[in-house]
Scaffold this motif. Structure first.
Motif, PDB file in Angstrom:
ATOM      1  N   ALA A 127       0.828  -1.207   0.000  1.00 23.79           N
ATOM      2  CA  ALA A 127       0.000   0.000   0.000  1.00 23.79           C
ATOM      3  C   ALA A 127       0.862   1.256   0.000  1.00 23.79           C
ATOM      4  CB  ALA A 127      -0.923  -0.007   1.218  1.00 23.79           C
ATOM      5  N   ALA A 128       1.937   1.240   0.777  1.00 27.89           N
ATOM      6  CA  ALA A 128       2.836   2.396   0.812  1.00 27.89           C
ATOM      7  C   ALA A 128       3.509   2.619  -0.539  1.00 27.89           C
ATOM      8  CB  ALA A 128       3.888   2.202   1.901  1.00 27.89           C
ATOM      9  N   ALA A 129       3.856   1.533  -1.229  1.00 27.08           N
ATOM     10  CA  ALA A 129       4.488   1.661  -2.542  1.00 27.08           C
ATOM     11  C   ALA A 129       3.527   2.248  -3.579  1.00 27.08           C
ATOM     12  CB  ALA A 129       4.997   0.298  -3.008  1.00 27.08           C
ATOM     13  N   ALA A 130       2.222   1.947  -3.424  1.00 20.57           N
ATOM     14  CA  ALA A 130       1.225   2.449  -4.372  1.00 20.57           C
ATOM     15  C   ALA A 130       0.729   3.848  -4.019  1.00 20.57           C
ATOM     16  CB  ALA A 130       0.037   1.484  -4.423  1.00 20.57           C
ATOM     17  N   TRP A 131       0.919   4.271  -2.783  1.00 24.59           N
ATOM     18  CA  TRP A 131       0.335   5.526  -2.312  1.00 24.59           C
ATOM     19  C   TRP A 131       0.769   6.759  -3.126  1.00 24.59           C
ATOM     20  CZ3 TRP A 131      -3.805   5.525   0.573  1.00 24.59           C
ATOM     21  CH2 TRP A 131      -4.236   6.718   1.172  1.00 24.59           C
ATOM     22  N   PRO A 132       2.023   6.854  -3.595  1.00 22.17           N
ATOM     23  CA  PRO A 132       2.397   8.029  -4.388  1.00 22.17           C
ATOM     24  C   PRO A 132       1.504   8.261  -5.612  1.00 22.17           C
ATOM     25  CG  PRO A 132       4.364   6.881  -3.687  1.00 22.17           C
ATOM     26  CD  PRO A 132       3.198   6.005  -3.314  1.00 22.17           C
ATOM     27  N   GLN A 133       0.891   7.210  -6.140  1.00 25.53           N
ATOM     28  CA  GLN A 133      -0.025   7.415  -7.260  1.00 25.53           C
ATOM     29  C   GLN A 133      -1.293   8.146  -6.798  1.00 25.53           C
ATOM     30  OE1 GLN A 133      -0.180   3.939 -10.135  1.00 25.53           O
ATOM     31  NE2 GLN A 133       0.919   2.977  -8.437  1.00 25.53           N
ATOM     32  N   LEU A 134      -1.768   7.837  -5.586  1.00 24.41           N
ATOM     33  CA  LEU A 134      -2.897   8.584  -5.045  1.00 24.41           C
ATOM     34  C   LEU A 134      -2.495  10.031  -4.772  1.00 24.41           C
ATOM     35  CD1 LEU A 134      -3.820   5.589  -4.621  1.00 24.41           C
ATOM     36  CD2 LEU A 134      -5.060   6.399  -2.610  1.00 24.41           C
ATOM     37  N   GLU A 135      -1.274  10.222  -4.320  1.00 26.76           N
ATOM     38  CA  GLU A 135      -0.793  11.582  -4.085  1.00 26.76           C
ATOM     39  C   GLU A 135      -0.716  12.371  -5.389  1.00 26.76           C
ATOM     40  OE1 GLU A 135       2.037  11.410  -0.216  1.00 26.76           O
ATOM     41  OE2 GLU A 135       2.844  10.435  -1.995  1.00 26.76           O
ATOM     42  N   GLN A 136      -0.340  11.704  -6.470  1.00 24.44           N
ATOM     43  CA  GLN A 136      -0.293  12.369  -7.773  1.00 24.44           C
ATOM     44  C   GLN A 136      -1.688  12.845  -8.190  1.00 24.44           C
ATOM     45  OE1 GLN A 136       1.573   9.969 -10.802  1.00 24.44           O
ATOM     46  NE2 GLN A 136       1.169  11.466 -12.439  1.00 24.44           N
ATOM     47  N   ILE A 137      -2.687  11.981  -7.977  1.00 28.44           N
ATOM     48  CA  ILE A 137      -4.074  12.350  -8.280  1.00 28.44           C
ATOM     49  C   ILE A 137      -4.507  13.509  -7.387  1.00 28.44           C
ATOM     50  CG2 ILE A 137      -6.471  11.537  -8.284  1.00 28.44           C
ATOM     51  CD1 ILE A 137      -5.239   8.669  -8.658  1.00 28.44           C
ATOM     52  N   ALA A 138      -4.228  13.396  -6.103  1.00 26.58           N
ATOM     53  CA  ALA A 138      -4.639  14.421  -5.149  1.00 26.58           C
ATOM     54  C   ALA A 138      -4.009  15.774  -5.477  1.00 26.58           C
ATOM     55  CB  ALA A 138      -4.262  13.991  -3.731  1.00 26.58           C
ATOM     56  N   LYS A 139      -2.739  15.769  -5.844  1.00 32.57           N
ATOM     57  CA  LYS A 139      -2.064  17.031  -6.176  1.00 32.57           C
ATOM     58  C   LYS A 139      -2.674  17.669  -7.416  1.00 32.57           C
ATOM     59  CE  LYS A 139       2.482  19.022  -7.110  1.00 32.57           C
ATOM     60  NZ  LYS A 139       3.945  18.734  -7.243  1.00 32.57           N
ATOM     61  N   ALA A 140      -2.941  16.861  -8.435  1.00 34.97           N
ATOM     62  CA  ALA A 140      -3.494  17.391  -9.684  1.00 34.97           C
ATOM     63  C   ALA A 140      -4.898  17.946  -9.499  1.00 34.97           C
ATOM     64  CB  ALA A 140      -3.484  16.306 -10.754  1.00 34.97           C
ATOM     65  N   ARG A 141      -5.663  17.330  -8.571  1.00 30.12           N
ATOM     66  CA  ARG A 141      -7.063  17.739  -8.392  1.00 30.12           C
ATOM     67  C   ARG A 141      -7.304  18.491  -7.069  1.00 30.12           C
ATOM     68  NH1 ARG A 141     -11.088  15.291 -11.275  1.00 30.12           N
ATOM     69  NH2 ARG A 141     -12.286  16.797 -10.057  1.00 30.12           N
ATOM     70  N   ASN A 142      -6.235  18.780  -6.349  1.00 28.85           N
ATOM     71  CA  ASN A 142      -6.343  19.512  -5.076  1.00 28.85           C
ATOM     72  C   ASN A 142      -7.276  18.794  -4.104  1.00 28.85           C
ATOM     73  OD1 ASN A 142      -5.746  21.612  -3.265  1.00 28.85           O
ATOM     74  ND2 ASN A 142      -7.504  22.821  -3.939  1.00 28.85           N
ATOM     75  N   LEU A 143      -7.015  17.513  -3.891  1.00 25.83           N
ATOM     76  CA  LEU A 143      -7.832  16.682  -3.018  1.00 25.83           C
ATOM     77  C   LEU A 143      -7.100  16.384  -1.714  1.00 25.83           C
ATOM     78  CD1 LEU A 143      -8.960  14.009  -5.651  1.00 25.83           C
ATOM     79  CD2 LEU A 143     -10.229  16.054  -4.938  1.00 25.83           C
ATOM     80  N   LYS A 144      -7.847  16.252  -0.639  1.00 24.53           N
ATOM     81  CA  LYS A 144      -7.317  15.718   0.600  1.00 24.53           C
ATOM     82  C   LYS A 144      -7.376  14.195   0.536  1.00 24.53           C
ATOM     83  CE  LYS A 144      -6.708  19.624   2.872  1.00 24.53           C
ATOM     84  NZ  LYS A 144      -5.346  20.079   3.297  1.00 24.53           N
ATOM     85  N   LEU A 145      -6.382  13.530   1.154  1.00 32.66           N
ATOM     86  CA  LEU A 145      -6.298  12.076   1.090  1.00 32.66           C
ATOM     87  C   LEU A 145      -6.692  11.439   2.422  1.00 32.66           C
ATOM     88  CD1 LEU A 145      -3.028  11.350  -0.940  1.00 32.66           C
ATOM     89  CD2 LEU A 145      -5.369  10.762  -1.565  1.00 32.66           C
ATOM     90  N   VAL A 146      -7.569  10.425   2.310  1.00 32.96           N
ATOM     91  CA  VAL A 146      -8.021   9.667   3.469  1.00 32.96           C
ATOM     92  C   VAL A 146      -7.311   8.316   3.459  1.00 32.96           C
ATOM     93  CG1 VAL A 146     -10.036   8.780   4.707  1.00 32.96           C
ATOM     94  CG2 VAL A 146     -10.258  10.819   3.255  1.00 32.96           C
ATOM     95  N   SER A 147      -6.795   7.896   4.568  1.00 29.72           N
ATOM     96  CA  SER A 147      -5.992   6.678   4.659  1.00 29.72           C
ATOM     97  C   SER A 147      -6.755   5.443   4.189  1.00 29.72           C
ATOM     98  CB  SER A 147      -5.549   6.443   6.101  1.00 29.72           C
ATOM     99  OG  SER A 147      -6.604   5.877   6.867  1.00 29.72           O
ATOM    100  N   PRO A 148      -6.040   4.355   3.905  1.00 30.82           N
ATOM    101  CA  PRO A 148      -6.736   3.079   3.718  1.00 30.82           C
ATOM    102  C   PRO A 148      -7.664   2.815   4.908  1.00 30.82           C
ATOM    103  CG  PRO A 148      -4.419   2.847   3.164  1.00 30.82           C
ATOM    104  CD  PRO A 148      -4.576   4.213   3.767  1.00 30.82           C
ATOM    105  N   ALA A 149      -8.849   2.265   4.626  1.00 29.72           N
ATOM    106  CA  ALA A 149      -9.851   2.013   5.667  1.00 29.72           C
ATOM    107  C   ALA A 149      -9.685   0.601   6.202  1.00 29.72           C
ATOM    108  CB  ALA A 149     -11.258   2.210   5.111  1.00 29.72           C
TER     109      ALA A 149
END
Length: 284
Positions: A127-149
């Motif tokens: 999950a940690a290895a994949a997380w930077p891809q979520l960060e890329q999406i969040a940065k491009a769309r100005n989103l806050k990130l919620v942890s894995p549930a």
């Protein structure tokens, strides 16, 4: 998303968990309506049933059903996208998500129950290895990130204890953007819920309880759901560190269950009427 019976140890207090740095000024108060619903058998006319009862919804997907989304959004109900899983179990279409996540989105939910073999099924390191891809999406769309549930897992798990999974994820993801902590909870005790909130809040972030219902008792009737709901919702509303919460589930498929908020399209169940009727309108 789907529920296994909880281990008897679910409500134990445990040892303190390591905290992430606090947000500027500490953990902020939740803003706006906290109350939401998770459901993936949505219908556009459901917005008339929910009326002022909920402020947000999600369907374990990154892009919702177009007709349901249009109706719910027009009715003022916010859609929250999710990246359900990631590598090595599925690729993440970063550019597609940047383009297609609904325009009003402000938050992105992380992987769903990653410690479950039947759900996202990602180890903390994966999950940690994949997380930077979520960060890329969040940065491009100005989103806050919620942890894995995370949730307690009773079988077919890569980790049974959600706190051990989160601790390892945080240790492997030291520089990651994690704005909120998410978890699921299916015990039927208000006191146990309060204890779990205290533990998850110790990570130093506001929390999202993205699935909850009363499913670990022998009695899972609608009356049992209502009794628990009437005890749990005031706890969630009163806790300033709870940012949002969502009942599981809006509508089951196939058929219906004792914990459904909705009956026929556009109609609340008796339980749904209770959920939508708590004090505090979610929308004007």
């Amino acid at each position: 998303m789907y529920v296994c019976l909880l281990l008897a140890a679910c409500a134990r207090s445990g040892t303190p968990v390591p905290a992430l740095p606090a947000l500027d000024g500490g953990v902020p108060l939740a803003a706006g309506c906290k109350r939401g619903a998770g459901y993936n058998n949505e219908n556009g006319v459901d917005v008339s049933a929910f009326s002022k009862g909920i402020g947000w919804w999600y369907d374990w997907a990154s892009v919702p059903d177009a007709k349901a989304h249009a109706a719910l959004s027009d009715g003022g109900v916010e859609y929250v996208p999710m990246v359900w899983t990631g590598p090595p179990n599925a690729s993440i279409d970063v550019q597609g998500l940047i383009k297609n996540i609904p325009a009003e989105a402000e938050y992105l939910l992380g992987f769903n129950e990653p410690n479950f073999g039947t759900q996202a099924n990602l180890t903390p390191a994966q999950a940690a290895a994949a997380w930077p891809q979520l960060e890329q999406i969040a940065k491009a769309r100005n989103l806050k990130l919620v942890s894995p549930a995370v949730n307690y897992c009773g079988g077919n798990c890569n980790e049974t204890d959600p706190f051990k999974w989160l601790d390892a994820f945080i240790a492997a993801c030291t520089d990651c953007q994690v704005d909120y902590i998410a978890f699921h909870w299916y015990a039927c005790s208000k006191d146990a819920l309060s204890g779990m909130l205290t533990r998850f809040e110790s990570y130093g972030r506001p929390v999202w309880l993205t699935e909850f219902a009363c499913l670990d008792n022998a009695d899972t009737s609608e009356s049992a759901q209502e009794t628990y709901m009437k005890a749990a919702v005031p706890v969630l509303e009163a806790d300033p560190k709870v940012f949002r919460y969502a009942w599981f589930i809006g509508r089951s498929s196939p058929g219906s269950s004792s914990y459904d908020l909705l009956a026929a399209p556009g109609a609340l169940s008796a339980l749904g009427n209770t959920y939508a009727g708590f004090d505090g309108a979610c929308r004007p």
